[in-house]
Write a protein that holds these residues in place. Structure first.
Motif, PDB file in Angstrom:
ATOM      1  N   PHE A  54     -25.446   6.494  -7.642  1.00  0.00           N
ATOM      2  CA  PHE A  54     -26.758   6.141  -8.188  1.00  0.00           C
ATOM      3  C   PHE A  54     -26.808   6.421  -9.685  1.00  0.00           C
ATOM      4  O   PHE A  54     -27.583   7.240 -10.166  1.00  0.00           O
ATOM      5  N   HIS A  55     -25.912   5.753 -10.430  1.00  0.00           N
ATOM      6  CA  HIS A  55     -25.920   5.886 -11.884  1.00  0.00           C
ATOM      7  C   HIS A  55     -25.998   4.487 -12.485  1.00  0.00           C
ATOM      8  O   HIS A  55     -25.798   3.486 -11.793  1.00  0.00           O
ATOM      9  N   GLY A  56     -26.296   4.417 -13.753  1.00  0.00           N
ATOM     10  CA  GLY A  56     -26.457   3.113 -14.403  1.00  0.00           C
ATOM     11  C   GLY A  56     -25.129   2.490 -14.747  1.00  0.00           C
ATOM     12  O   GLY A  56     -24.763   2.393 -15.908  1.00  0.00           O
ATOM     13  N   GLY A  57     -24.382   2.087 -13.746  1.00  0.00           N
ATOM     14  CA  GLY A  57     -23.066   1.500 -13.987  1.00  0.00           C
ATOM     15  C   GLY A  57     -22.592   0.772 -12.751  1.00  0.00           C
ATOM     16  O   GLY A  57     -23.396   0.391 -11.899  1.00  0.00           O
ATOM     17  N   ASP A  58     -21.296   0.595 -12.607  1.00  0.00           N
ATOM     18  CA  ASP A  58     -20.740  -0.124 -11.459  1.00  0.00           C
ATOM     19  C   ASP A  58     -20.713   0.845 -10.277  1.00  0.00           C
ATOM     20  O   ASP A  58     -19.674   1.339  -9.856  1.00  0.00           O
ATOM     21  N   SER A  59     -21.936   1.102  -9.764  1.00  0.00           N
ATOM     22  CA  SER A  59     -22.132   2.255  -8.879  1.00  0.00           C
ATOM     23  C   SER A  59     -21.468   2.107  -7.521  1.00  0.00           C
ATOM     24  O   SER A  59     -21.052   3.097  -6.921  1.00  0.00           O
ATOM     25  N   ASP A  60     -21.332   0.875  -7.019  1.00  0.00           N
ATOM     26  CA  ASP A  60     -20.670   0.748  -5.714  1.00  0.00           C
ATOM     27  C   ASP A  60     -19.176   1.038  -5.836  1.00  0.00           C
ATOM     28  O   ASP A  60     -18.574   1.629  -4.945  1.00  0.00           O
ATOM     29  N   SER A  61     -18.580   0.669  -6.970  1.00  0.00           N
ATOM     30  CA  SER A  61     -17.133   0.862  -7.116  1.00  0.00           C
ATOM     31  C   SER A  61     -16.764   2.319  -7.351  1.00  0.00           C
ATOM     32  O   SER A  61     -15.673   2.750  -6.985  1.00  0.00           O
ATOM     33  N   THR A  62     -17.656   3.091  -7.967  1.00  0.00           N
ATOM     34  CA  THR A  62     -17.378   4.517  -8.123  1.00  0.00           C
ATOM     35  C   THR A  62     -17.649   5.240  -6.807  1.00  0.00           C
ATOM     36  O   THR A  62     -16.918   6.146  -6.419  1.00  0.00           O
ATOM     37  N   ALA A  63     -18.684   4.790  -6.094  1.00  0.00           N
ATOM     38  CA  ALA A  63     -19.038   5.448  -4.829  1.00  0.00           C
ATOM     39  C   ALA A  63     -18.034   5.144  -3.720  1.00  0.00           C
ATOM     40  O   ALA A  63     -17.762   5.992  -2.872  1.00  0.00           O
ATOM     41  N   VAL A  64     -17.451   3.939  -3.723  1.00  0.00           N
ATOM     42  CA  VAL A  64     -16.509   3.579  -2.660  1.00  0.00           C
ATOM     43  C   VAL A  64     -15.280   4.509  -2.709  1.00  0.00           C
ATOM     44  O   VAL A  64     -14.757   4.933  -1.674  1.00  0.00           O
TER      45      VAL A  64
END
Length: 335
Positions: free
Chosen positions: A284-294
């Motif tokens: 939940f940050h202002g960026g490519d959040s799904d790719s960091t979370a995956v």
């Protein structure tokens, strides 16, 4: 941290939660493209917080990240090796691109897959692309660490990460992201202290990757020319949105092969065994959040299982069955 070695349940949690991190960070395109972390956190609050979210269709589909991660995982799960494995994975990437409605694949992934010719001589190779620096290889490579989790399998891990990574991201900033994601899940399985992961990437895996590229004799000159950026950025020490932005190539945090694993690692270090904190930092940050979370969620699941994760976050996740089945197959192959 749970010091026991990773069990089958940890493997299943790793694959499943990678999909959960993707679906939550993506929020059906709404959050992946929202560049304000504070706005995302406000919207999360209005939804009743993470424990209130049921990550299921139609509102919470997985993105291209999970579709392509599954393609890698299911390719590895066949037990094939060497060239045969690379053609298998390439074929699954081609197939995966048919399942992209509403999932927003990146430009390098689409371009790379369009050039693949699985089954033909060298058909898993694409032309060198100086723009192939995105996180598309990093976000689909965690499962490689599940297939080759042991320290003495590092060469296999790196080889598969490099070759599958450069099917779409032939630039080292892109494919070394795949090496990082695969390495970090292997380290999670080994229960190696998270504080040592970055150093292991730079001092152990990157030199192996460089030797491997030289040995394969494909696009060596271009790769060596562009090699430095990834390692230089990882030398930098890890307010969150600002720090993440400073890691990034284009100002879009997590968008590139070097900074998506970097943000994932930072989130793992900061969150410990707290799932909500992990998602707060990685998803939940202002960026490519799904790719960091995956990436982060896969490592987290391998470390902690699903303990403390609200059941609604995963019980009806799209492709849950495929994620867990591939985890079972990779666990069997790795043992």
């Amino acid at each position: 941290m749970n010091r026991r070695s990773a069990t089958l349940e940890h493997y299943k949690a790793g694959m499943l939660l990678s999909g959960v991190g993707d679906a939550l960070g993506y929020r059906n395109q709404l959050w992946e493209y929202n560049e304000s972390g504070p706005v995302i956190h406000q919207e999360l609050k209005e939804l009743g917080g993470l424990k209130n979210i049921k990550a299921e269709l139609p509102d919470w589909p997985v993105s291209d990240d999970t579709v392509l991660h599954l393609a890698t995982a299911e390719g590895l799960a066949t037990g094939k090796t060497g060239e045969e494995l690379l053609h298998e994975v390439a074929a699954r990437y081609v197939e995966g691109m048919k399942d992209m409605d509403g999932r927003k694949p990146g430009p390098s992934s689409m371009l790379g897959v369009s050039q693949l010719k699985p089954g033909e001589e060298g058909g898993y190779r694409v032309a060198y692309n100086p723009e192939g620096t995105g996180c598309g290889a990093a976000m689909r490579s965690m499962c490689i660490g599940l297939r080759y989790p042991k320290p003495d399998q590092l060469l296999s891990l790196v080889a598969v990460a490099v070759e599958t990574g450069r099917m779409t991201h032939p630039h080292p900033t892109g494919f070394l992201g795949a090496v990082a994601s695969a390495l970090f899940t292997a380290y999670a399985i080994q229960r190696r202290p998270i504080t040592t992961w970055g150093l292991g990437l730079l001092s152990e895996a990157c030199p192996i990757a460089k030797n491997f590229v030289q040995g394969r004799g494909y696009a060596v000159e271009e790769t060596e020319r562009d090699w430095g950026y990834f390692c230089d950025k990882w030398q930098c020490p890890a307010e969150r949105d600002e720090a993440y932005k400073s890691f990034s190539l284009s100002g879009w945090a997590g968008r590139s092969g070097h900074d998506a694993p970097m943000i994932a690692l930072d989130a793992l270090l900061g969150a410990g065994s707290d799932w909500e904190e992990l998602m707060s930092r990685a998803g939940f940050h202002g960026g490519d959040s799904d790719s960091t979370a995956v990436i982060a969620a896969c490592c987290w699941g391998l470390l902690y299982g699903t303990q403390g994760v609200p059941e609604g976050n995963y019980s009806n996740l799209e492709y849950r069955d495929r994620l867990e089945r591939s985890a079972e197959q990779l666990y069997a192959l790795s043992h």
